[in-house]
Scaffold this active site. Structure first.
Site, mmCIF file in Angstrom:
data_model
loop_
_atom_site.group_PDB
_atom_site.id
_atom_site.type_symbol
_atom_site.label_atom_id
_atom_site.label_comp_id
_atom_site.label_asym_id
_atom_site.label_seq_id
_atom_site.Cartn_x
_atom_site.Cartn_y
_atom_site.Cartn_z
ATOM 1 N N ASN A 136 7.522 -43.815 65.139
ATOM 2 C CA ASN A 136 6.276 -43.943 65.896
ATOM 3 C C ASN A 136 6.529 -43.965 67.401
ATOM 4 O O ASN A 136 5.647 -44.317 68.179
ATOM 5 C CB ASN A 136 5.515 -45.208 65.469
ATOM 6 C CG ASN A 136 6.325 -46.475 65.719
ATOM 7 O OD1 ASN A 136 7.419 -46.424 66.270
ATOM 8 N ND2 ASN A 136 5.791 -47.616 65.321
ATOM 9 N N HIS A 138 8.760 -45.886 68.964
ATOM 10 C CA HIS A 138 9.179 -47.163 69.559
ATOM 11 C C HIS A 138 10.617 -47.093 70.059
ATOM 12 O O HIS A 138 11.433 -46.319 69.564
ATOM 13 C CB HIS A 138 8.938 -48.351 68.610
ATOM 14 C CG HIS A 138 9.871 -48.464 67.452
ATOM 15 N ND1 HIS A 138 9.470 -48.892 66.205
ATOM 16 C CD2 HIS A 138 11.199 -48.241 67.326
ATOM 17 C CE1 HIS A 138 10.499 -48.918 65.388
ATOM 18 N NE2 HIS A 138 11.564 -48.527 66.047
HETATM 19 C C1 F6R Z 1 17.308 -51.050 66.826
HETATM 20 C C2 F6R Z 1 16.072 -50.676 67.468
HETATM 21 C C3 F6R Z 1 15.115 -49.681 66.903
HETATM 22 C C4 F6R Z 1 15.798 -48.489 66.231
HETATM 23 C C5 F6R Z 1 14.758 -47.503 65.680
HETATM 24 C C6 F6R Z 1 15.419 -46.356 64.954
HETATM 25 O O1 F6R Z 1 18.008 -51.995 67.604
HETATM 26 O O2 F6R Z 1 15.811 -51.191 68.501
HETATM 27 O O3 F6R Z 1 14.278 -49.213 67.938
HETATM 28 O O4 F6R Z 1 16.618 -47.853 67.163
HETATM 29 O O5 F6R Z 1 13.910 -48.180 64.802
HETATM 30 O O6 F6R Z 1 16.066 -46.834 63.824
HETATM 31 P P1 F6R Z 1 17.002 -45.912 62.939
HETATM 32 O O7 F6R Z 1 18.168 -45.555 63.776
HETATM 33 O O8 F6R Z 1 17.396 -46.784 61.765
HETATM 34 O O9 F6R Z 1 16.190 -44.729 62.543
#
Ligand code: F6R
Length: 242
Positions: A136, A138
Site C-alpha cells: 500500500n 507504506h
Molecule cells: C519493515 C518495514 C516495512 C516493510 C514493508 C515491506 O521494517 O518497515 O515497511 O519494509 O512492509 O515488507 P516485505 O519486505 O516483507 O515485503
C-alpha cells in the site's frame, strides 16, 4: 532518484548490499537505518558473507531500525529485534549496545517514542536508511494517511498490512495491531535512502511512488523530494515502469 534494475531477488540483494557496504567502507562510524521484512533478508545475508570473508568491518557502526511491533517482547520470534538478531546482528561485529530499535515492550507510547527520537538525535542522525515498500506504499509502518508523520509514533496497522504480515504468524489474530515506527520526517532527514523492492505485488506501489503525485495516501511518494534516493528493484517490481 537513481533506479537500479536487478534481474531477480538475488541480484537485487547483491546490488543493495553493495550500496550498504560502500557506506560502511567510506564512513566506518556511520549510522545505518535498517528495515525488517522479507525484502532485505538477501542483502543482510550478502553483508554477512562479505563480513566473514574479511571484506567488511562493522566495529564502528551504529544501527537504528525503522520500527517494532508494540507488545512483543524481544525474545518473541516475530519481534523485529529477534529478526535483526537472527539475520544480521549475531553474525557481524556491530558493538554491543550500538543497535537500536523502538522498545516494543514499553506500553506507554509517548515514552517509547520520545525515547527513540532521543536515541536517533543522540547518534547524530542517519547516514543511510534502508527501506522496504509496503504493497500500500507504506515505508516503515507509516501507513496511508491524510498527512505525513514527523518523528517516531505509535500506529494502528491497516487491515492490508495485517493481511500481508499474517504469513509470519501462526494465525491472523496473533499479528499485533499496533507498532512504533520512525516518522516520515526522520526518514527524510537521512542523508541517503536505499529502497529495495521485489516481486510483482510491489509493482503498482513502486510505480506510484516514483511517478505518481506526492501524497500521504502513498507514503513512499515523499521520497521524490529527497535528494539522495537509490531504488534497487527486480524486474517484477519494475514491471509497470515500461
Ligand atoms: C519493515 C518495514 C516495512 C516493510 C514493508 C515491506 O521494517 O518497515 O515497511 O519494509 O512492509 O515488507 P516485505 O519486505 O516483507 O515485503
Amino acid at each position: 532518484m537513481r533506479i537500479y534494475r536487478a534481474k531477480d531477488y538475488d541480484d537485487m540483494s547483491r546490488k543493495a548490499a553493495n550500496i550498504i557496504s560502500a557506506q560502511v567502507i567510506l564512513k566506518p562510524d556511520c549510522v545505518l537505518g535498517l528495515a525488517t521484512g522479507s525484502t532485505p533478508i538477501g542483502a543482510y545475508k550478502q553483508l554477512v558473507e562479505w563480513y566473514n570473508k574479511g571484506d567488511l568491518d562493522f566495529s564502528e557502526v551504529t544501527t537504528v531500525n525503522l520500527d517494532e511491533y508494540k507488545g512483543l517482547p524481544r525474545d518473541n520470534d516475530q519481534s523485529y529485534y529477534y529478526f535483526m538478531r537472527e539475520n544480521l546482528f549475531k553474525h557481524v561485529n556491530i558493538p554491543e549496545g550500538r543497535s537500536f530499535l523502538p522498545d516494543g515492550t514499553e506500553p506507554d507510547s509517548e515514552k517509547a517514542c520520545s525515547r527513540y527520537n532521543e536515541i536517533i538525535h543522540q547518534v547524530g542522525g542517519i547516514d543511510l536508511q534502508l527501506l522496504g515498500l509496503g504493497q500500500n506504499g507504506h515505508i516503515g509502518f507509516n501507513e496511508p494517511d491524510d498527512h505525513f508523520s514527523l518523528e517516531t509514533h505509535c500506529v494502528d496497522l491497516t487491515p492490508s498490512t495485517i493481511e500481508a504480515n499474517k504469513r509470519f504468524f501462526e494465525k491472523k489474530e496473533d499479528v499485533p495491531r499496533q507498532a512504533y515506527t520512525m516518522g516520515i520526517k526522520t526518514i527524510m532527514q537521512a542523508k541517503r535512502v536505499l529502497l529495495v523492492a521485489s516481486g510483482k505485488e510491489k509493482a503498482q506501489a513502486l510505480r506510484d511512488a516514483v511517478y505518481g503525485p506526492v501524497t500521504p495516501a502513498l507514503p513512499a511518494s515523499i521520497l521524490q523530494y529527497h535528494k539522495n534516493v537509490y531504488i534497487v528493484a527486480d524486474e517484477a517490481a519494475l514491471s509497470l515502469f515500461g
